[in-house]
Design a protein around this motif. Structure first.
Motif, PDB file in Angstrom:
ATOM      1  N   THR A  92       0.745  -1.183  -0.057  1.00  0.00           N
ATOM      2  CA  THR A  92      -0.006  -0.028   0.088  1.00  0.00           C
ATOM      3  C   THR A  92       0.707   1.309  -0.016  1.00  0.00           C
ATOM      4  OG1 THR A  92      -1.627   1.277   1.197  1.00  0.00           O
ATOM      5  CG2 THR A  92      -0.252   0.103   2.538  1.00  0.00           C
ATOM      6  N   MET A  93       0.387   2.290  -0.735  1.00  0.00           N
ATOM      7  CA  MET A  93       1.002   3.640  -0.559  1.00  0.00           C
ATOM      8  C   MET A  93       0.473   4.489   0.588  1.00  0.00           C
ATOM      9  SD  MET A  93      -0.706   5.594  -3.891  1.00  0.00           S
ATOM     10  CE  MET A  93      -2.262   6.423  -3.721  1.00  0.00           C
ATOM     11  N   PHE A  94      -0.285   3.789   1.370  1.00  0.00           N
ATOM     12  CA  PHE A  94      -1.020   4.765   2.547  1.00  0.00           C
ATOM     13  C   PHE A  94      -0.099   4.075   3.945  1.00  0.00           C
ATOM     14  CE2 PHE A  94      -4.761   5.064  -0.269  1.00  0.00           C
ATOM     15  CZ  PHE A  94      -4.622   6.149  -0.448  1.00  0.00           C
ATOM     16  N   TYR A  95       0.916   4.688   4.349  1.00  0.00           N
ATOM     17  CA  TYR A  95       1.670   4.036   5.283  1.00  0.00           C
ATOM     18  C   TYR A  95       0.972   4.420   6.800  1.00  0.00           C
ATOM     19  CZ  TYR A  95       5.060   3.492   1.643  1.00  0.00           C
ATOM     20  OH  TYR A  95       5.733   3.417   0.645  1.00  0.00           O
ATOM     21  N   SER A  96       0.356   3.306   7.435  1.00  0.00           N
ATOM     22  CA  SER A  96      -0.564   3.495   8.489  1.00  0.00           C
ATOM     23  C   SER A  96       0.271   4.046   9.588  1.00  0.00           C
ATOM     24  CB  SER A  96      -1.418   2.110   8.915  1.00  0.00           C
ATOM     25  OG  SER A  96      -0.322   1.183   9.100  1.00  0.00           O
ATOM     26  N   GLU A  97       1.701   3.709   9.775  1.00  0.00           N
ATOM     27  CA  GLU A  97       2.500   4.194  10.874  1.00  0.00           C
ATOM     28  C   GLU A  97       2.565   5.616  11.100  1.00  0.00           C
ATOM     29  OE1 GLU A  97       5.288   2.901   7.620  1.00  0.00           O
ATOM     30  OE2 GLU A  97       3.444   2.030   8.283  1.00  0.00           O
ATOM     31  N   LEU A  98       2.213   6.315   9.810  1.00  0.00           N
ATOM     32  CA  LEU A  98       2.613   7.825   9.927  1.00  0.00           C
ATOM     33  C   LEU A  98       1.228   8.541  10.359  1.00  0.00           C
ATOM     34  CD1 LEU A  98       4.249   7.978   6.337  1.00  0.00           C
ATOM     35  CD2 LEU A  98       5.236   8.008   8.643  1.00  0.00           C
ATOM     36  N   SER A  99       1.523   9.829  10.519  1.00  0.00           N
ATOM     37  CA  SER A  99       0.482  10.626  10.959  1.00  0.00           C
ATOM     38  C   SER A  99      -0.468  10.736   9.623  1.00  0.00           C
ATOM     39  CB  SER A  99       1.044  12.027  11.594  1.00  0.00           C
ATOM     40  OG  SER A  99       1.523  12.577  10.642  1.00  0.00           O
ATOM     41  N   PRO A 100      -1.714  11.340  10.030  1.00  0.00           N
ATOM     42  CA  PRO A 100      -2.594  11.525   8.798  1.00  0.00           C
ATOM     43  C   PRO A 100      -1.945  12.526   7.658  1.00  0.00           C
ATOM     44  CG  PRO A 100      -3.733  11.285  10.800  1.00  0.00           C
ATOM     45  CD  PRO A 100      -2.384  11.294  11.262  1.00  0.00           C
ATOM     46  N   THR A 152      -0.174  11.286  -1.764  1.00  0.00           N
ATOM     47  CA  THR A 152      -0.382  12.055  -3.075  1.00  0.00           C
ATOM     48  C   THR A 152       0.813  12.076  -3.798  1.00  0.00           C
ATOM     49  OG1 THR A 152      -1.838  13.263  -1.809  1.00  0.00           O
ATOM     50  CG2 THR A 152      -0.862  14.247  -3.691  1.00  0.00           C
ATOM     51  N   LEU A 153       2.070  12.422  -3.264  1.00  0.00           N
ATOM     52  CA  LEU A 153       3.226  12.212  -4.010  1.00  0.00           C
ATOM     53  C   LEU A 153       3.462  11.014  -4.861  1.00  0.00           C
ATOM     54  CD1 LEU A 153       6.239  13.467  -4.836  1.00  0.00           C
ATOM     55  CD2 LEU A 153       7.279  12.299  -2.593  1.00  0.00           C
ATOM     56  N   ILE A 154       3.266   9.740  -4.427  1.00  0.00           N
ATOM     57  CA  ILE A 154       3.361   8.748  -5.033  1.00  0.00           C
ATOM     58  C   ILE A 154       2.367   8.567  -6.059  1.00  0.00           C
ATOM     59  CG2 ILE A 154       3.144   5.868  -4.765  1.00  0.00           C
ATOM     60  CD1 ILE A 154       4.025   6.255  -2.033  1.00  0.00           C
ATOM     61  N   HIS A 155       1.057   8.914  -5.944  1.00  0.00           N
ATOM     62  CA  HIS A 155       0.066   9.094  -6.818  1.00  0.00           C
ATOM     63  C   HIS A 155       0.540   9.903  -7.881  1.00  0.00           C
ATOM     64  CE1 HIS A 155      -4.196   9.078  -8.172  1.00  0.00           C
ATOM     65  NE2 HIS A 155      -3.918  10.319  -8.356  1.00  0.00           N
ATOM     66  N   MET A 156       1.180  11.000  -7.683  1.00  0.00           N
ATOM     67  CA  MET A 156       1.459  11.963  -8.831  1.00  0.00           C
ATOM     68  C   MET A 156       2.556  11.328  -9.785  1.00  0.00           C
ATOM     69  SD  MET A 156       1.208  15.746  -6.858  1.00  0.00           S
ATOM     70  CE  MET A 156       1.597  16.683  -8.326  1.00  0.00           C
ATOM     71  N   ILE A 157       3.644  10.712  -8.895  1.00  0.00           N
ATOM     72  CA  ILE A 157       4.649  10.171  -9.907  1.00  0.00           C
ATOM     73  C   ILE A 157       4.212   9.030 -10.715  1.00  0.00           C
ATOM     74  CG2 ILE A 157       6.762   8.511  -9.322  1.00  0.00           C
ATOM     75  CD1 ILE A 157       7.433  10.267  -6.805  1.00  0.00           C
TER      76      ILE A 157
END
Length: 434
Positions: free
Chosen positions: A226-234, A242-247
């Protein structure tokens, strides 16, 4: 009666699994058998040949089941088993879906595939009214023919042209398709030179973006993540997603351009095709000020006819223009998802939902114009487009990455300037500063 119905369902399932087998029953592609998936497209090319010949409607209908079966066998029965090459399974199934849509059109168009100005394949309008084969003196005036290559049979050139044309430039089915304005010189040698430099630019950009994607944990792994890393703050989590999405989106655009440039170089440089037959693949999608402008003009139109065949025309038959709109986008979503199924990670209909949402979105834009008297546009329209592309599309791109899209090998490492030169230099520079 119940036993008969159960037997019928079982037989239908077994027949389906013979064509589209379970993952563990699929045949790994090797050097010794790679010719078989290619040969499976022979009926498709033969049908393309027939659709440019008069009075072939019955045989095209009879050939349709064999053609579709052979295409499905090529796409789903033969598989790439190396994890880094899993993305090729997705690509070959996308190609298969396009071929199936074209096969349906080849078979179901009674008159065949006509170019603009033709009354029958190869015959101009108004030149064959007196007799089945021409006018009273037997003369038939053929429509303008493509430039004939000295080493390629005209019938084969014609078949390959109709089999591979997507936007339908100079074809009847392509009327009304938006074609981006040409920016390259039309003189062949200058055109080829400009296309070559465009290919190099797109290649280097795709290589850079693909290499960056592979640096993200999970996303860059062949098995996916996943590109949504759950361990990070929202906030951080969605900034990175969003960065991964744009790349990812920019890499897809550069990939489209690179492949199209390569095919253009071959078609014009080797097959003597006209530069006018190879306009730019898309306009600038980032300047769109409405989703209607984005889908109708600025995004590529290569798959427009595919989605009309699978969903637009059936939808129009069921519910008129609204049904055509909804059916086209629903077909687009299923097109992307059914191809992704070939990567062996099951179904995730995020793509189906995103593309299916576009029908109501375009209706909302029409409603806005009816209520306000103005089209969606300006900077609010551009923000609306960016919201749809950079926020609403993230679950779809995440579903692709979870199934290994980002970890697939698009450009081989031994051909990658970024991985051979740039990344080692960056690592060496960072070590020297520690």
């Amino acid at each position: 009666m119940t036993d008969l119905w159960a037997e019928f369902k079982y037989s239908a399932y077994q027949a389906f699994r013979t064509i589209v087998p379970d993952e563990h029953h699929r045949i790994p592609i090797t050097w010794s058998n790679c010719i078989y998936p290619v040969l499976c497209y022979a009926p498709f090319i033969f049908m393309a040949y027939l659709t440019r010949r008069p009075d072939t409607y019955p045989i095209r209908l009879l050939l349709l089941p064999t053609t579709i079966t052979a295409i499905l066998v090529a796409a789903y029965r033969f598989t790439w088993t190396i994890p880094e090459l899993n993305v090729y399974n997705w690509g070959q199934c996308l190609f298969a879906a396009v071929a199936i849509s074209k096969s349906l059109e080849f078979a179901l168009r009674r008159e065949g595939m006509l170019k603009i100005g033709e009354s029958r394949p190869g015959v101009k309008k108004g030149k064959d009214k007196d007799t089945p084969n021409g006018n009273a003196n037997g003369h038939v005036e053929l429509a303008e023919q493509p430039k004939r290559h000295p080493f390629i049979a005209p019938w084969f050139y014609d078949a390959m042209e109709v089999a591979h044309t997507l936007r339908g430039i100079r074809w009847k089915f392509g009327q009304g398709v938006h074609i981006p304005k040409e920016t390259r010189p039309i003189e062949p040698s200058a055109f080829l030179r400009a296309t070559f430099f465009s290919f190099i630019k797109n290649f280097l950009l795709l290589d850079l973006l693909e290499s960056i994607l592979k640096l993200f944990p999970g996303v860059g792994h062949p098995l996916g993540g996943t590109m949504f890393y759950s361990e990070l703050s929202p906030v951080t989590r969605y900034a990175i997603s969003t960065l991964i999405h744009m790349i990812t989106g920019t890499a897809i655009l550069s990939g489209f351009g690179m492949v199209y440039d390569l095919i253009t170089l071959f078609a014009v440089g080797v097959l003597d095709s006209s530069p006018l037959s190879w306009p730019p693949v898309m306009d600038n999608p980032w300047r769109s000020e409405s989703m209607h402008e984005f889908w109708a003009k600025n995004w590529h139109q290569l798959l427009r006819q595919t989605f009309l065949v699978f969903g637009g025309y059936p939808g129009k038959w069921i519910a008129g223009n609204i049904g055509m709109l909804f059916g086209t986008f629903l077909a687009s979503g299923l097109f992307h998802e059914c191809a992704m199924y070939s990567m062996g990670r099951g179904y995730d209909h995020s793509a189906t939902l995103f593309f299916g949402l576009q029908g109501p979105v375009l209706l909302l834009e029409r409603l806005w114009k009816r209520v306000t008297g103005k089209r969606v546009g300006g900077w609010p329209g551009r923000l609306w487009v960016y919201f749809m592309l950079f926020v609403c599309a993230q679950p779809m791109v995440n579903a692709w990455h979870r199934r290994g899209l980002g970890g697939g090998m698009v450009i081989p490492p031994f051909l990658s300037p970024t991985r051979l030169i740039l990344l080692p230099l960056v690592k060496k520079l960072l070590k020297s500063r520690q």
